[in-house]
Design an enzyme around this catalytic site. Structure first.
Site, PDB file in Angstrom:
ATOM      1  N   ASP A  74       0.832  -1.203   0.000  1.00 49.64           N
ATOM      2  CA  ASP A  74       0.000   0.000   0.000  1.00 49.64           C
ATOM      3  C   ASP A  74       0.867   1.253   0.000  1.00 49.64           C
ATOM      4  OD1 ASP A  74      -2.341   1.454   0.054  1.00 49.64           O
ATOM      5  OD2 ASP A  74      -2.564   1.347   2.231  1.00 49.64           O
ATOM      6  N   GLY A  75       0.394   2.281  -0.674  1.00 52.18           N
ATOM      7  CA  GLY A  75       1.041   3.583  -0.584  1.00 52.18           C
ATOM      8  C   GLY A  75       1.693   4.083  -1.855  1.00 52.18           C
ATOM      9  N   ASN A  76       1.512   3.391  -2.973  1.00 48.26           N
ATOM     10  CA  ASN A  76       2.128   3.859  -4.224  1.00 48.26           C
ATOM     11  C   ASN A  76       1.642   5.255  -4.617  1.00 48.26           C
ATOM     12  OD1 ASN A  76       3.499   1.452  -4.465  1.00 48.26           O
ATOM     13  ND2 ASN A  76       2.066   0.556  -5.926  1.00 48.26           N
ATOM     14  N   ARG A  78       0.235   9.383 -10.168  1.00 47.41           N
ATOM     15  CA  ARG A  78       0.094   8.146  -9.403  1.00 47.41           C
ATOM     16  C   ARG A  78       0.745   6.965 -10.125  1.00 47.41           C
ATOM     17  NH1 ARG A  78      -3.606   7.606  -5.348  1.00 47.41           N
ATOM     18  NH2 ARG A  78      -4.122   5.481  -6.018  1.00 47.41           N
ATOM     19  N   HIS A 102       3.193   3.586  -8.907  1.00 43.51           N
ATOM     20  CA  HIS A 102       3.036   2.163  -9.215  1.00 43.51           C
ATOM     21  C   HIS A 102       4.294   1.606  -9.871  1.00 43.51           C
ATOM     22  CE1 HIS A 102      -1.039   2.367  -7.905  1.00 43.51           C
ATOM     23  NE2 HIS A 102      -1.459   3.105  -8.911  1.00 43.51           N
ATOM     24  N   SER A 131      -6.689  -5.964  -6.244  1.00 48.49           N
ATOM     25  CA  SER A 131      -7.879  -6.489  -5.582  1.00 48.49           C
ATOM     26  C   SER A 131      -9.076  -6.454  -6.518  1.00 48.49           C
ATOM     27  CB  SER A 131      -8.186  -5.690  -4.311  1.00 48.49           C
ATOM     28  OG  SER A 131      -8.840  -4.475  -4.637  1.00 48.49           O
ATOM     29  N   ASN A 147     -10.259  -3.014  -6.984  1.00 46.54           N
ATOM     30  CA  ASN A 147      -9.434  -2.031  -7.701  1.00 46.54           C
ATOM     31  C   ASN A 147      -9.981  -1.664  -9.070  1.00 46.54           C
ATOM     32  OD1 ASN A 147      -6.189  -3.166  -6.425  1.00 46.54           O
ATOM     33  ND2 ASN A 147      -7.582  -1.591  -5.652  1.00 46.54           N
ATOM     34  N   ARG A 156     -11.209   1.931  -9.618  1.00 50.28           N
ATOM     35  CA  ARG A 156     -10.310   3.077  -9.745  1.00 50.28           C
ATOM     36  C   ARG A 156     -10.460   3.700 -11.138  1.00 50.28           C
ATOM     37  NH1 ARG A 156      -4.599   1.819  -6.635  1.00 50.28           N
ATOM     38  NH2 ARG A 156      -5.517   1.244  -4.621  1.00 50.28           N
ATOM     39  N   ARG A 177       1.473  -4.922   6.263  1.00 50.98           N
ATOM     40  CA  ARG A 177       0.852  -3.881   5.449  1.00 50.98           C
ATOM     41  C   ARG A 177       1.689  -2.620   5.552  1.00 50.98           C
ATOM     42  NH1 ARG A 177      -5.255  -2.283   4.137  1.00 50.98           N
ATOM     43  NH2 ARG A 177      -4.797  -0.438   2.872  1.00 50.98           N
ATOM     44  N   LEU A 194      -7.038  -5.075   7.004  1.00 53.13           N
ATOM     45  CA  LEU A 194      -6.669  -6.151   6.089  1.00 53.13           C
ATOM     46  C   LEU A 194      -7.245  -5.973   4.691  1.00 53.13           C
ATOM     47  CD1 LEU A 194      -6.883  -9.278   8.422  1.00 53.13           C
ATOM     48  CD2 LEU A 194      -4.841  -8.122   7.567  1.00 53.13           C
TER      49      LEU A 194
END
Length: 247
Positions: free
Chosen positions: A18-20, A31, A35, A63, A66, A69, A186, A193
């Protein structure tokens, strides 16, 4: 090089990467650049996991949620995954890495599914670390699909309801044959989660670290294993607690 006692290393580590996007935003970048930097962190994590002696490394790559998005971001994520497989598969195969993919494949189209299948089939005989790519994955969906399969077995008379045990469910879900994760990490400081390995993570140790995924380094990984080493794992019991590693 720091070494861990092989008997004390978690067999299976799973990571919610997480956090890209936040990494990119903090630098005034698109963004998509976050990635792309995250893919570099994936390469490093696989190498480090193999170095430590971890047998299974599961990465939450995409996921089932996703897809909601922005279309351009989804397209870029698909492109990065395809580029990763095309560029890195030969090296991973040469390094004896096995690839497994979990998640719903039923609605995957285009050239992504053939690439995922190629990655699995090319490396199926490899005996080194197994890298599990969670793609189009959601734990609730995974369980729903498993329940439908079991219900079909019951309806067909091949399975009695009383035969549906925890073990049977574990052998029906996507991760059949893979041990449950000992440690779930994470990144980004978020502490949830997010529909990831809910069945398999019943007794997993959880570690939430502040680093954004693109900043996840070899040193970060080693520090996470050191923290795991200090934990006591009771698996629901009250007596004879067991350290995650030997004392």
């Amino acid at each position: 090089m720091q070494e861990f006692n092989p008997a004390n290393v978690p067999a299976h580590v799973a990571i919610i990467m997480d956090g890209n996007g936040r990494w990119a935003n903090a630098r005034g970048l698109p963004r998509t650049m976050g990635h792309r930097k995250g893919v570099e962190a994936v390469r490093g994590a696989v190498r480090t996991a193999a170095e430590i002696g971890i047998r299974y490394l599961t990465l939450f790559a995409f996921s089932s949620e996703n897809w909601n998005r922005p279309e351009n971001e989804v397209s870029d994520l698909m492109g990065l995954l395809k580029a990763f497989i095309r560029r890195d598969l030969a090296d991973l195969h040469r390094e004896n890495v096995r690839i497994r993919v979990i998640g719903d494949r039923s609605n995957l189209s285009g050239d992504i599914l053939p690439l995922l299948i190629e990655a699995e089939e090319t490396t199926i005989a490899n005996t080194g670390i197994t890298v599990v790519i969670a793609f189009n994955y959601g734990a609730r969906d995974e369980l729903a699909r498993a329940m439908r399969r079991l219900a079909g077995e019951v309806a067909a008379g091949r399975l009695r309801p009383e035969e549906i045990t925890a073990e049977r469910i574990s052998s029906t879900i996507d991760t059949a044959g893979i041990p449950d994760p000992d440690l779930i990490i994470r990144t980004s400081g978020e502490e949830r989660l997010s529909n990831f390995l809910l069945w398999q993570g019943a007794y997993s140790e959880l570690l939430f670290i502040p680093d954004l995924w693109p900043d996840f380094t070899r040193e970060t990984f080693f520090a996470a294993i050191e923290q795991y080493a200090c934990r006591e794992r009771r698996f629901g019991g009250l007596t004879q607690p067991t350290l995650a590693v030997g004392s």
